[in-house]
Design an enzyme around this catalytic site. Structure first.
Site, PDB file in Angstrom:
ATOM      1  N   LYS A 209      -4.532   9.958   2.389  1.00  0.00           N
ATOM      2  CA  LYS A 209      -3.281  10.526   3.166  1.00  0.00           C
ATOM      3  C   LYS A 209      -3.039  11.921   2.632  1.00  0.00           C
ATOM      4  CE  LYS A 209       1.184   9.596   5.491  1.00  0.00           C
ATOM      5  NZ  LYS A 209       0.468   9.917   6.751  1.00  0.00           N
TER       6      LYS A 209
ATOM      7  N   HIS B  19       0.839   5.098   0.414  1.00  0.00           N
ATOM      8  CA  HIS B  19      -0.220   5.119   1.531  1.00  0.00           C
ATOM      9  C   HIS B  19      -1.650   5.320   0.686  1.00  0.00           C
ATOM     10  CE1 HIS B  19       2.924   5.709   4.638  1.00  0.00           C
ATOM     11  NE2 HIS B  19       2.275   5.357   5.369  1.00  0.00           N
TER      12      HIS B  19
END
Length: 284
Positions: free
Chosen positions: A136, A132
């Site tokens: 994040k 990600h």
């Protein structure tokens, strides 16, 4: 009459996307957009509260909404099985409102997890690599946790996977005995590889999100479900027809059914949370 929606975490990327979708569809009305400095009471103008904050804030937001009789759509990681159990207790035995918890709004991701759950019954060597964006704050991702838990439930009769040397930190975090490796990189939206090792072969199931626009259809399905929800529902696959035995009927705007050979994830145990570990920061 349109459904009134409040978005908590509206200044974040996902929050802005949800707010835009709500504003574009006449069946919904955006009545409140809450940021980190907003009072939670502002959400009470809504019928449905969408929580897209961070794990350290989400529980407070959701419990406040539930206690005040609002339905909730949760798109925040951090909702462990223990938290979900507590949420069920809060709603009571005969709930008059409900919470829909969605680890991933991508229909493609739901299909990939379903395929992985089917394959897990045939392999004892399984690992997950998920990536990600660097911003994040939690790892592993909620999608990776849910995938691992569903695979473990599907292969319960076979026992834990074969995962050597898990005492070494570089071997990742074990979720339901399956090693999960998390990458946080600039330039990435979201990607997950589920890798199965067998005798003389390797099977890799990959899903990659190219743009957050892929979440739009899933968000709409989840919003519609949340407006009438009672009790706790976990996972987008619970809201759409994947062609599974006893699966959910298609929600309005849902995708066409998948192949009937997919695993019956709807029958997964209630303690399959699909949510990730505690975040490293709690700043909303």
């Amino acid at each position: 009459m349109s459904v009134k929606v409040a978005v908590v975490g509206a200044t974040g990327k996902l929050g802005r996307l949800v707010a835009g979708i709500v504003a574009e569809h006449p069946e919904f009305e955006l009545v409140a957009s809450l940021g980190s400095s907003s009072e939670l009471s502002e959400m009470l103008a809504a019928d449905v509260v969408v929580d897209v904050t961070v794990p350290g804030v989400s529980q407070k937001v959701v419990e406040y909404a539930v206690t005040n009789g609002r339905n909730v759509l949760v798109g925040t990681s951090g909702w462990s099985a223990e938290r979900i159990t507590g949420l069920k207790r809060l709603l009571g035995d005969e709930p008059t409102n409900g919470v829909v918890v969605i680890p991933n709004f991508s229909l493609g991701s739901v299909l990939a997890t379903s395929f992985a759950t089917m394959a897990a019954r045939f392999y004892d060597s399984i690992e997950i690599v998920e990536a990600h964006a660097a911003r994040k704050v939690d790892s592993p991702s909620g999608t990776a946790v849910r995938t691992a838990e569903l695979m473990a439930a599907a292969r319960a009769s076979r026992g834990p996977v074969a995962a050597p040397h898990t005492d070494q930190r570089a071997r990742g975090q074990q979720v339901a005995s399956i090693p999960v490796h998390s990458l946080r990189l600039a330039g990435v939206v979201a990607k997950q590889d589920v890798i199965f090792g067998g005798t003389g072969e390797v099977l890799t199931l990959t899903h990659e999100t190219i743009s957050p626009s892929s979440y739009t259809q899933g968000i709409l399905v989840a919003l519609r479900a949340a407006s009438t929800a009672r009790g706790v529902t976990v996972g987008l696959e619970s809201l759409i027809d994947l062609g599974l035995p006893g699966g959910a009927a298609p929600a309005a705007g849902a995708a066409a059914p998948a192949a009937a050979s997919a695993p019956d994830t709807a029958a997964a145990p209630e303690n399959v949370s699909g949510q990730a570990a505690t975040a490293t920061t709690v700043t909303p």
